[in-house]
Design a protein around this motif. Structure first.
Motif, PDB file in Angstrom:
ATOM      1  N   ARG A  35     -10.605   8.077  -0.638  1.00 59.26           N
ATOM      2  CA  ARG A  35     -11.550   7.030  -0.217  1.00 59.26           C
ATOM      3  C   ARG A  35     -11.495   5.849  -1.182  1.00 59.26           C
ATOM      4  NH1 ARG A  35     -16.298   7.180   3.124  1.00 59.26           N
ATOM      5  NH2 ARG A  35     -16.661   4.992   3.581  1.00 59.26           N
ATOM      6  N   VAL A  36     -11.331   6.133  -2.462  1.00 61.10           N
ATOM      7  CA  VAL A  36     -11.161   5.056  -3.450  1.00 61.10           C
ATOM      8  C   VAL A  36      -9.853   4.314  -3.184  1.00 61.10           C
ATOM      9  CG1 VAL A  36     -10.847   4.539  -5.910  1.00 61.10           C
ATOM     10  CG2 VAL A  36     -12.563   6.215  -5.203  1.00 61.10           C
TER      11      VAL A  36
ATOM     12  N   LEU B 294      -0.622   8.946   0.429  1.00 63.00           N
ATOM     13  CA  LEU B 294      -0.430   8.566   1.825  1.00 63.00           C
ATOM     14  C   LEU B 294      -1.384   7.428   2.210  1.00 63.00           C
ATOM     15  CD1 LEU B 294       1.352   9.454   4.189  1.00 63.00           C
ATOM     16  CD2 LEU B 294      -0.422  11.078   4.828  1.00 63.00           C
ATOM     17  N   VAL B 295      -2.611   7.490   1.709  1.00 65.83           N
ATOM     18  CA  VAL B 295      -3.565   6.398   1.942  1.00 65.83           C
ATOM     19  C   VAL B 295      -3.048   5.120   1.294  1.00 65.83           C
ATOM     20  CG1 VAL B 295      -5.892   5.560   1.434  1.00 65.83           C
ATOM     21  CG2 VAL B 295      -5.557   7.909   2.217  1.00 65.83           C
ATOM     22  N   LEU B 296      -2.535   5.232   0.085  1.00 68.78           N
ATOM     23  CA  LEU B 296      -1.983   4.050  -0.590  1.00 68.78           C
ATOM     24  C   LEU B 296      -0.828   3.454   0.216  1.00 68.78           C
ATOM     25  CD1 LEU B 296      -1.922   5.216  -4.326  1.00 68.78           C
ATOM     26  CD2 LEU B 296      -3.457   3.536  -3.289  1.00 68.78           C
ATOM     27  N   ALA B 297      -0.021   4.302   0.814  1.00 69.79           N
ATOM     28  CA  ALA B 297       1.135   3.834   1.593  1.00 69.79           C
ATOM     29  C   ALA B 297       0.721   3.004   2.803  1.00 69.79           C
ATOM     30  CB  ALA B 297       1.985   5.021   2.034  1.00 69.79           C
ATOM     31  N   SER B 298      -0.511   3.137   3.245  1.00 72.06           N
ATOM     32  CA  SER B 298      -0.971   2.382   4.414  1.00 72.06           C
ATOM     33  C   SER B 298      -1.603   1.034   4.038  1.00 72.06           C
ATOM     34  CB  SER B 298      -1.969   3.212   5.217  1.00 72.06           C
ATOM     35  OG  SER B 298      -3.167   3.373   4.474  1.00 72.06           O
ATOM     36  N   ARG B 299      -1.729   0.771   2.741  1.00 73.29           N
ATOM     37  CA  ARG B 299      -2.355  -0.485   2.307  1.00 73.29           C
ATOM     38  C   ARG B 299      -1.439  -1.669   2.617  1.00 73.29           C
ATOM     39  NH1 ARG B 299      -6.701  -0.111  -1.339  1.00 73.29           N
ATOM     40  NH2 ARG B 299      -6.224  -2.255  -1.922  1.00 73.29           N
TER      41      ARG B 299
ATOM     42  N   GLN C 281       8.129   2.390  -5.305  1.00 67.86           N
ATOM     43  CA  GLN C 281       7.717   3.682  -5.871  1.00 67.86           C
ATOM     44  C   GLN C 281       7.308   4.644  -4.764  1.00 67.86           C
ATOM     45  OE1 GLN C 281       4.939   3.330  -9.131  1.00 67.86           O
ATOM     46  NE2 GLN C 281       4.489   5.518  -9.127  1.00 67.86           N
ATOM     47  N   LEU C 282       6.586   4.142  -3.770  1.00 70.85           N
ATOM     48  CA  LEU C 282       6.159   4.996  -2.662  1.00 70.85           C
ATOM     49  C   LEU C 282       7.331   5.395  -1.771  1.00 70.85           C
ATOM     50  CD1 LEU C 282       2.788   3.240  -1.821  1.00 70.85           C
ATOM     51  CD2 LEU C 282       3.062   5.586  -2.670  1.00 70.85           C
ATOM     52  N   ARG C 283       8.339   4.548  -1.661  1.00 76.07           N
ATOM     53  CA  ARG C 283       9.531   4.913  -0.871  1.00 76.07           C
ATOM     54  C   ARG C 283      10.282   6.086  -1.501  1.00 76.07           C
ATOM     55  NH1 ARG C 283      10.339  -0.928  -0.729  1.00 76.07           N
ATOM     56  NH2 ARG C 283       9.515  -1.646   1.245  1.00 76.07           N
ATOM     57  N   ARG C 284      10.126   6.252  -2.826  1.00 71.59           N
ATOM     58  CA  ARG C 284      10.791   7.349  -3.532  1.00 71.59           C
ATOM     59  C   ARG C 284       9.823   8.503  -3.834  1.00 71.59           C
ATOM     60  NH1 ARG C 284      12.076   3.079  -7.111  1.00 71.59           N
ATOM     61  NH2 ARG C 284      10.909   4.249  -8.668  1.00 71.59           N
TER      62      ARG C 284
ATOM     63  N   SER D 139       6.686  13.317  -1.809  1.00 71.84           N
ATOM     64  CA  SER D 139       6.225  13.860  -0.536  1.00 71.84           C
ATOM     65  C   SER D 139       7.007  13.253   0.625  1.00 71.84           C
ATOM     66  CB  SER D 139       4.735  13.560  -0.340  1.00 71.84           C
ATOM     67  OG  SER D 139       4.359  13.786   1.001  1.00 71.84           O
ATOM     68  N   LEU D 140       7.534  14.121   1.465  1.00 75.00           N
ATOM     69  CA  LEU D 140       8.255  13.669   2.659  1.00 75.00           C
ATOM     70  C   LEU D 140       7.335  12.845   3.559  1.00 75.00           C
ATOM     71  CD1 LEU D 140      10.701  13.680   4.549  1.00 75.00           C
ATOM     72  CD2 LEU D 140       9.881  15.877   5.455  1.00 75.00           C
ATOM     73  N   LEU D 141       6.076  13.240   3.675  1.00 73.51           N
ATOM     74  CA  LEU D 141       5.143  12.503   4.534  1.00 73.51           C
ATOM     75  C   LEU D 141       4.928  11.075   4.040  1.00 73.51           C
ATOM     76  CD1 LEU D 141       2.460  15.250   5.291  1.00 73.51           C
ATOM     77  CD2 LEU D 141       4.145  14.294   6.862  1.00 73.51           C
ATOM     78  N   VAL D 142       4.826  10.902   2.739  1.00 73.74           N
ATOM     79  CA  VAL D 142       4.653   9.558   2.184  1.00 73.74           C
ATOM     80  C   VAL D 142       5.919   8.742   2.432  1.00 73.74           C
ATOM     81  CG1 VAL D 142       4.286   8.215   0.082  1.00 73.74           C
ATOM     82  CG2 VAL D 142       2.975  10.316   0.469  1.00 73.74           C
ATOM     83  N   ARG D 143       7.081   9.333   2.212  1.00 77.27           N
ATOM     84  CA  ARG D 143       8.348   8.621   2.448  1.00 77.27           C
ATOM     85  C   ARG D 143       8.487   8.254   3.928  1.00 77.27           C
ATOM     86  NH1 ARG D 143      10.347  12.895  -0.709  1.00 77.27           N
ATOM     87  NH2 ARG D 143      11.643  13.627   1.025  1.00 77.27           N
ATOM     88  N   GLN D 144       8.068   9.168   4.820  1.00 73.72           N
ATOM     89  CA  GLN D 144       8.131   8.853   6.262  1.00 73.72           C
ATOM     90  C   GLN D 144       7.190   7.705   6.602  1.00 73.72           C
ATOM     91  OE1 GLN D 144       7.259  12.703   7.961  1.00 73.72           O
ATOM     92  NE2 GLN D 144       9.431  13.160   8.302  1.00 73.72           N
ATOM     93  N   ALA D 145       5.998   7.701   6.021  1.00 75.22           N
ATOM     94  CA  ALA D 145       5.058   6.609   6.267  1.00 75.22           C
ATOM     95  C   ALA D 145       5.639   5.288   5.803  1.00 75.22           C
ATOM     96  CB  ALA D 145       3.730   6.882   5.549  1.00 75.22           C
TER      97      ALA D 145
END
Length: 197
Positions: free
Chosen positions: A139-140, A164-169, A179-182, A185-191
Motif C-alpha cells: 500500500r505504501v 509488483l506494485v512498484l512495477a505498475s507505477r 532494475q525491475l526488468r531484472r 520474480s518472474l511475475l515482476v519481469r512479466q509485468a
C-alpha cells in the motif's frame, strides 16, 4: 415517536432537536439518507455511531460530538465493530488520533487502511514501509507521493507482491525500470515486459 412523521430529508434530521431515543429509532430506518443524517447528529449515542460508521464513515467523522464522546469513553473504538472502525481509519479526513490508533492496532488491516491516508508524516510512512506484513508495504508502494528513499528501499523488498506494485507505477526512472526488468520474480519481469508492449 408514534404518530409522528419521519423526517425524510437529511437536512430535516440535522435541524431537528431530536433526543437520543428518537435518533436510535431513526438509525433503523430504511432510508440511507436518514441514517447518514443520524450519523452526523450530535445527540446520536456512541453505540449507534459505531453501528453506522461502516456505512457512513464521513458523517461519523464530521459529527461534532465525536471528540467529546472520545473523551468521555476511553475505549470508544474498542466497543465498535471492527469493520466500522476500519472504515473510519481509511477515510482521507481521518484525524491524527484515529491514524495513531490504526498504526498501533494489532490487526494489520488497520495499518493497510492508514497507509493510504494522504497526510501521513515521513516517520509514519517509514514505519509502514518497514511493516512485517507485505500488504502494508504494498500500500505504501502504491502511494503517489512515495519518496525516492522509500522507493529505493521497497525495490529490495523480500516480497515480490510489493515489487509488483512498484512495477505498475507510471513515474519510475529509467534506472528503476531497468532494475525491475531484472527482478528475481518472474511475475515482476512479466509485468515489466507487458509495460513495454
Amino acid at each position: 415517536m408514534a404518530g409522528e412523521t419521519e423526517p425524510s430529508s437529511r437536512a430535516a434530521v440535522l435541524a431537528a432537536r431530536l433526543t437520543a431515543a428518537q435518533l436510535v429509532l431513526l438509525a433503523k430506518q430504511p432510508s440511507s439518507e436518514t441514517r447518514a443524517a443520524v450519523a452526523a447528529h450530535p445527540n446520536t449515542p456512541a453505540a449507534v455511531l459505531g453501528r453506522l460508521a461502516a456505512e457512513h464513515p464521513a458523517q461519523v467523522l464530521a459529527n461534532p460530538a465525536l471528540g467529546l464522546l472520545r473523551l468521555a469513553h476511553s475505549g470508544l473504538l474498542e466497543g465498535w465493530p471492527t469493520e466500522a472502525v476500519l472504515s473510519l481509519v481509511a477515510q482521507p479526513q481521518a484525524p491524527g488520533w484515529l491514524r495513531r490508533y490504526g498504526l498501533a492496532h494489532a490487526d494489520a488491516r488497520f495499518q493497510v487502511a492508514v497507509a493510504g491516508h494522504p497526510s501521513l508524516s515521513a516517520a509514519e510512512l517509514e514505519q509502514l514501509a518497514r511493516h512485517r506484513v507485505w500488504k502494508v508495504r504494498a500500500r505504501v508502494a502504491a502511494r503517489p507521493d512515495l519518496s525516492l528513499e522509500l522507493l529505493a528501499g521497497l525495490l529490495g523488498d523480500p516480497d515480490y507482491g510489493v515489487r509488483l506494485v512498484l512495477a505498475s507505477r507510471p513515474d519510475l526512472s529509467p534506472n528503476t525500470l531497468e532494475q525491475l526488468r531484472r527482478d528475481s520474480s518472474l511475475l515482476v519481469r512479466q509485468a515489466m515486459a507487458q509495460r513495454q508492449g
